[in-house]
Design a protein around this motif. Structure first.
Motif, PDB file in Angstrom:
ATOM      1  N   ALA A 107       0.724  -1.252   0.022  1.00 28.40           N
ATOM      2  CA  ALA A 107      -0.147  -0.084   0.092  1.00 28.40           C
ATOM      3  C   ALA A 107       0.958   1.181   0.064  1.00 28.40           C
ATOM      4  CB  ALA A 107      -0.866  -0.142   1.264  1.00 28.40           C
ATOM      5  N   ALA A 108       1.939   1.525   0.774  1.00 27.85           N
ATOM      6  CA  ALA A 108       2.680   2.511   1.007  1.00 27.85           C
ATOM      7  C   ALA A 108       3.467   2.654  -0.346  1.00 27.85           C
ATOM      8  CB  ALA A 108       3.661   2.158   2.010  1.00 27.85           C
ATOM      9  N   GLY A 109       3.996   1.721  -1.007  1.00 29.14           N
ATOM     10  CA  GLY A 109       4.464   1.681  -2.356  1.00 29.14           C
ATOM     11  C   GLY A 109       3.576   2.348  -3.509  1.00 29.14           C
ATOM     12  N   ALA A 110       2.344   1.756  -3.380  1.00 33.40           N
ATOM     13  CA  ALA A 110       1.297   2.174  -4.403  1.00 33.40           C
ATOM     14  C   ALA A 110       0.966   3.547  -4.180  1.00 33.40           C
ATOM     15  CB  ALA A 110       0.238   1.177  -4.266  1.00 33.40           C
ATOM     16  N   VAL A 111       0.794   3.847  -2.849  1.00 33.84           N
ATOM     17  CA  VAL A 111       0.338   5.402  -3.045  1.00 33.84           C
ATOM     18  C   VAL A 111       1.466   6.448  -3.003  1.00 33.84           C
ATOM     19  CG1 VAL A 111       0.635   5.636  -0.239  1.00 33.84           C
ATOM     20  CG2 VAL A 111      -1.452   6.662  -1.291  1.00 33.84           C
ATOM     21  N   GLU A 112       2.507   5.770  -2.747  1.00 37.34           N
ATOM     22  CA  GLU A 112       3.931   6.828  -3.180  1.00 37.34           C
ATOM     23  C   GLU A 112       3.848   6.973  -4.529  1.00 37.34           C
ATOM     24  OE1 GLU A 112       6.424   7.395  -0.561  1.00 37.34           O
ATOM     25  OE2 GLU A 112       8.045   8.211  -1.950  1.00 37.34           O
ATOM     26  N   ARG A 113       3.705   6.135  -5.219  1.00 35.72           N
ATOM     27  CA  ARG A 113       3.712   6.130  -6.638  1.00 35.72           C
ATOM     28  C   ARG A 113       2.602   7.161  -7.224  1.00 35.72           C
ATOM     29  NH1 ARG A 113       5.154   1.073  -6.375  1.00 35.72           N
ATOM     30  NH2 ARG A 113       3.116   0.352  -6.916  1.00 35.72           N
ATOM     31  N   THR A 114       1.415   6.984  -6.394  1.00 34.11           N
ATOM     32  CA  THR A 114       0.131   7.837  -7.111  1.00 34.11           C
ATOM     33  C   THR A 114       0.418   9.364  -6.617  1.00 34.11           C
ATOM     34  OG1 THR A 114      -1.306   6.147  -6.564  1.00 34.11           O
ATOM     35  CG2 THR A 114      -2.210   8.261  -6.837  1.00 34.11           C
ATOM     36  N   MET A 115       0.998   9.519  -5.374  1.00 30.38           N
ATOM     37  CA  MET A 115       1.570  10.749  -4.944  1.00 30.38           C
ATOM     38  C   MET A 115       2.298  11.583  -5.941  1.00 30.38           C
ATOM     39  SD  MET A 115       1.505  10.237  -0.832  1.00 30.38           S
ATOM     40  CE  MET A 115       2.089  11.739  -0.152  1.00 30.38           C
ATOM     41  N   ASP A 116       3.461  10.616  -6.140  1.00 35.88           N
ATOM     42  CA  ASP A 116       4.239  11.344  -7.228  1.00 35.88           C
ATOM     43  C   ASP A 116       3.876  11.800  -8.399  1.00 35.88           C
ATOM     44  OD1 ASP A 116       6.739  11.769  -8.335  1.00 35.88           O
ATOM     45  OD2 ASP A 116       7.081   9.821  -9.107  1.00 35.88           O
ATOM     46  N   ARG A 117       2.841  11.074  -8.982  1.00 38.32           N
ATOM     47  CA  ARG A 117       2.145  11.372 -10.360  1.00 38.32           C
ATOM     48  C   ARG A 117       1.315  12.844 -10.021  1.00 38.32           C
ATOM     49  NH1 ARG A 117       1.151   6.101 -11.399  1.00 38.32           N
ATOM     50  NH2 ARG A 117      -0.954   6.378 -10.640  1.00 38.32           N
ATOM     51  N   LEU A 118       0.849  12.950  -8.694  1.00 41.19           N
ATOM     52  CA  LEU A 118      -0.210  13.873  -8.580  1.00 41.19           C
ATOM     53  C   LEU A 118       0.411  15.198  -8.238  1.00 41.19           C
ATOM     54  CD1 LEU A 118      -2.934  11.939  -6.408  1.00 41.19           C
ATOM     55  CD2 LEU A 118      -3.295  12.872  -8.651  1.00 41.19           C
ATOM     56  N   ILE A 119       1.605  15.289  -7.703  1.00 40.51           N
ATOM     57  CA  ILE A 119       2.493  16.429  -7.414  1.00 40.51           C
ATOM     58  C   ILE A 119       2.667  17.155  -8.834  1.00 40.51           C
ATOM     59  CG2 ILE A 119       4.217  17.974  -6.266  1.00 40.51           C
ATOM     60  CD1 ILE A 119       4.190  15.509  -4.106  1.00 40.51           C
ATOM     61  N   PRO A 120       2.327  18.372  -9.353  1.00 39.68           N
ATOM     62  CA  PRO A 120       2.738  18.756 -10.668  1.00 39.68           C
ATOM     63  C   PRO A 120       4.107  19.086 -10.778  1.00 39.68           C
ATOM     64  CG  PRO A 120       0.966  19.929  -9.747  1.00 39.68           C
ATOM     65  CD  PRO A 120       1.487  19.199  -8.521  1.00 39.68           C
ATOM     66  N   LYS A 121       4.698  18.937 -12.008  1.00 39.70           N
ATOM     67  CA  LYS A 121       6.085  19.322 -12.259  1.00 39.70           C
ATOM     68  C   LYS A 121       6.058  20.746 -12.917  1.00 39.70           C
ATOM     69  CE  LYS A 121       7.669  14.799 -12.662  1.00 39.70           C
ATOM     70  NZ  LYS A 121       6.420  14.284 -11.711  1.00 39.70           N
ATOM     71  N   ALA A 122       7.097  21.249 -12.231  1.00 39.09           N
ATOM     72  CA  ALA A 122       7.308  22.614 -12.828  1.00 39.09           C
ATOM     73  C   ALA A 122       8.769  23.037 -12.991  1.00 39.09           C
ATOM     74  CB  ALA A 122       6.876  23.546 -11.507  1.00 39.09           C
ATOM     75  N   GLU A 123       8.778  23.700 -14.123  1.00 34.81           N
ATOM     76  CA  GLU A 123      10.297  24.174 -14.575  1.00 34.81           C
ATOM     77  C   GLU A 123      10.613  25.544 -14.259  1.00 34.81           C
ATOM     78  OE1 GLU A 123      11.886  21.909 -17.328  1.00 34.81           O
ATOM     79  OE2 GLU A 123      10.592  20.510 -16.026  1.00 34.81           O
ATOM     80  N   SER A 124       9.654  26.341 -13.931  1.00 31.11           N
ATOM     81  CA  SER A 124       9.908  27.670 -13.642  1.00 31.11           C
ATOM     82  C   SER A 124      10.308  28.066 -12.188  1.00 31.11           C
ATOM     83  CB  SER A 124       9.072  28.615 -14.328  1.00 31.11           C
ATOM     84  OG  SER A 124       7.410  27.797 -14.238  1.00 31.11           O
ATOM     85  N   GLY A 125      10.232  29.485 -12.080  1.00 34.50           N
ATOM     86  CA  GLY A 125      11.105  29.827 -10.861  1.00 34.50           C
ATOM     87  C   GLY A 125      10.274  29.088  -9.499  1.00 34.50           C
ATOM     88  N   GLU A 126       9.096  29.077  -9.553  1.00 29.44           N
ATOM     89  CA  GLU A 126       8.296  28.500  -8.360  1.00 29.44           C
ATOM     90  C   GLU A 126       8.347  26.945  -8.052  1.00 29.44           C
ATOM     91  OE1 GLU A 126       6.923  29.348 -11.355  1.00 29.44           O
ATOM     92  OE2 GLU A 126       5.135  28.355 -11.627  1.00 29.44           O
ATOM     93  N   ALA A 127       9.426  26.376  -9.082  1.00 27.22           N
ATOM     94  CA  ALA A 127       9.845  24.998  -8.814  1.00 27.22           C
ATOM     95  C   ALA A 127      10.239  24.552  -7.436  1.00 27.22           C
ATOM     96  CB  ALA A 127      10.891  24.452  -9.755  1.00 27.22           C
ATOM     97  N   ARG A 128      10.726  25.804  -6.770  1.00 22.41           N
ATOM     98  CA  ARG A 128      11.119  25.423  -5.271  1.00 22.41           C
ATOM     99  C   ARG A 128      10.140  24.889  -4.544  1.00 22.41           C
ATOM    100  NH1 ARG A 128      15.517  27.111  -2.162  1.00 22.41           N
ATOM    101  NH2 ARG A 128      15.094  27.572   0.011  1.00 22.41           N
ATOM    102  N   VAL A 129       9.081  25.581  -4.528  1.00 18.29           N
ATOM    103  CA  VAL A 129       7.758  25.072  -3.772  1.00 18.29           C
ATOM    104  C   VAL A 129       7.392  23.789  -4.067  1.00 18.29           C
ATOM    105  CG1 VAL A 129       5.835  26.138  -5.053  1.00 18.29           C
ATOM    106  CG2 VAL A 129       5.939  25.756  -2.445  1.00 18.29           C
ATOM    107  N   PHE A 130       7.194  23.286  -5.276  1.00 15.05           N
ATOM    108  CA  PHE A 130       7.283  21.834  -5.620  1.00 15.05           C
ATOM    109  C   PHE A 130       8.356  20.995  -4.911  1.00 15.05           C
ATOM    110  CE2 PHE A 130       4.978  24.253  -9.038  1.00 15.05           C
ATOM    111  CZ  PHE A 130       3.612  23.759  -9.001  1.00 15.05           C
ATOM    112  N   GLU A 131       9.474  21.327  -5.219  1.00 16.91           N
ATOM    113  CA  GLU A 131      10.414  20.459  -4.608  1.00 16.91           C
ATOM    114  C   GLU A 131      10.148  20.090  -3.220  1.00 16.91           C
ATOM    115  OE1 GLU A 131      14.618  22.229  -5.109  1.00 16.91           O
ATOM    116  OE2 GLU A 131      13.916  22.646  -7.260  1.00 16.91           O
ATOM    117  N   ALA A 132      10.033  21.231  -2.410  1.00 15.26           N
ATOM    118  CA  ALA A 132       9.805  21.242  -1.038  1.00 15.26           C
ATOM    119  C   ALA A 132       8.556  20.380  -0.868  1.00 15.26           C
ATOM    120  CB  ALA A 132       9.451  22.528  -0.296  1.00 15.26           C
ATOM    121  N   MET A 133       7.557  20.537  -1.626  1.00 11.46           N
ATOM    122  CA  MET A 133       6.301  19.382  -1.312  1.00 11.46           C
ATOM    123  C   MET A 133       6.614  18.052  -1.606  1.00 11.46           C
ATOM    124  SD  MET A 133       3.573  21.815  -3.861  1.00 11.46           S
ATOM    125  CE  MET A 133       2.096  20.877  -3.788  1.00 11.46           C
TER     126      MET A 133
END
Lengths: 302, 302
Positions: B16-42
């Motif tokens: 369950a932990a592995g499956a939910v981790e993969r889903t969470m990974d997909r659900l956090i958007p990718k960002a290339e621009s300046g605000e990428a820092r907040v995505f990294e922290a998330m």
């Protein structure tokens, strides 16, 4: 009398602000026990002030589609809860470090930092609870769409992303491009304004072209709003603004004014407001309140 | 293989932990621009660790009602995003001031305070976006109910209210009553655990008595979980826990252990776990994973 019957913009804005304030007051739970402190902080920072422009956009756009008063008012309250939470967190020492908000001590000055963090967190949760809760308003399909749209506008791809860019801009200094600052502001303030202006269309299940017209209106208006904010930060007084002016200059931050200069910034705001109003064409005279709102946004003194 | 087919609890939890981790990974958007820092922290604070017990409760309760894998997984991800946000904000200097989390520097140590505040805020918004978004899972009535329930559990009448009480308890010192500390913990950790255990019933539109049975299970289990947390804070090591132990004693805070003593606290946790398992009676053998989870909660070492 209903909002749509108002001819005078100032009276309409005052009516909407009063009505949404009463709704918000009812929606913040009362608590008797120990955690009452967090409810007090939520009330302190979300009630008793502000122009309630975002609520007004929701209510005024809702009149275009004959949306019921209750769902419109709940949606307007939700956006104001999000706005209030963002101001509380923005004012924290680790963020903008501002002691003054709406002419009063900011939340962490009045209470303490921990309480301010929690009050902001709880206001965000309350916004989504109010939008989603099923007892009082209509179609669940509409409600999930509102939640999804507001969550996106408030999150890292919207407001929070813009705040992150804004913090990074401070270290970057005044050498930002006009494109970069436009993008920053579209996220930081534009996303919530867009939600507010299109919420009426979602609530009223409006046809796509009408929703897009409101979205275009919000797009131009949000930018005009921010340029005027930058102008007021230079030209306004603490008394007028209810917050500390001159902070952007002091921080050496790029703003529309620092890049364009006062004259061109003023002209740009005017141009955008006129453009915003022009997008309301498809609605004819029924959009008179939103048209006046565009004028208000560029002529306001606070 | 689906979660319901697992006999072995540890394997089921890891799956369950592995499956939910993969889903969470997909659900956090990718960002290339300046605000990428907040995505990294998330990403930094929500991925790569944790037992994912709350996700497990969602997924295991969903198996009881033949809920589809996708809606269950999205709901499990949403609760883990809320949990991750609460840990980020809890660790802030103005709150618990903790430098270590899951064996790594806490978010504000790895990034900075402002980024940590924003990452927490954005994770909360993301949780509601994931729950509400309509493209991928079912009935909008179910989705609005989930949003409303999670918002209530996470807000001032739930988790945030409990955190407020917890902060006030520090100034109150060790003289809290057992009733007061029970109420604090029911809000602070119990509300989210209750949401997790009943989410399957909401998703599966279960009959009221079955939802209530899960609610009763969660009620007892949540308290057992917290008592064990207090025991581990006394008996565990930083290496085992991945966070600083002994903080409650150092802060002179009342805990179940400081009030009941080690022996009685241990006995109470055991009693509550047995009671929790007994509430699963109506489900028969199909609830074997939740039954084992109750055992896991009292015997865990971290």
């Amino acid at each position: 009398m209903p909002l749509s019957s108002y001819r005078d913009f100032d009276a309409a804005l005052a009516y909407a602000a009063g009505a949404v304030e009463r709704t918000m007051d009812r929606l913040i739970p009362k608590a008797e026990s120990g955690e009452a402190r967090v409810f007090e902080a939520m009330r302190y920072s979300s009630l008793g002030g502000g122009k309630r422009l975002r609520a007004f956009f929701v209510l005024a756009s809702a009149t275009l589609f004959k949306v019921g008063a209750l769902p419109a008012m709940r949606t307007a309250s939700a956006i104001e809860f999000i706005h209030a939470y963002s101001l509380i967190h923005d004012d924290l020492p680790a963020m903008d470090d501002d002691d003054l908000r709406r002419g009063k001590p900011s939340c962490h000055k009045q209470f303490d930092e921990a309480t301010a963090i929690l009050a902001g967190d709880a206001l965000q949760a309350l916004a989504f609870e109010v939008l989603a809760h099923g007892d009082t308003h209509g179609d669940p399909g509409v409600r999930t769409l509102l939640v999804a749209e507001l969550a996106k506008a408030a999150g890292a791809q919207g407001m929070v992303g813009g705040q992150m860019l804004d913090l990074l801009a401070e270290t970057q200094g005044p050498d930002m491009s006009i494109g970069a600052i436009t993008r920053l502001q579209r996220l930081k303030t534009g996303a919530l304004i867009s939600f507010s202006c299109t919420a009426g269309a979602i609530l009223g299940k409006a046809a796509e072209p009408l929703r897009l017209a409101l979205s275009a209106y919000a797009h131009d208006l949000g930018l005009a709003f921010q340029i005027v904010d930058d102008l007021l930060d230079v030209e306004g007084t603490a008394e007028e603004l209810g917050k500390t002016p001159g902070k952007d200059i002091a921080a050496g931050k790029a703003t529309f004014v620092s890049i364009l200069g006062l004259e061109r910034a003023r002209a740009q705001a005017r141009l955008l407001a006129d453009q915003a109003a022009a997008h309301l064409e498809p609605f004819g005279p029924s959009a008179h309140l939103l048209k006046q709102a565009a004028e208000f946004v560029v002529s306001r003194r606070a």
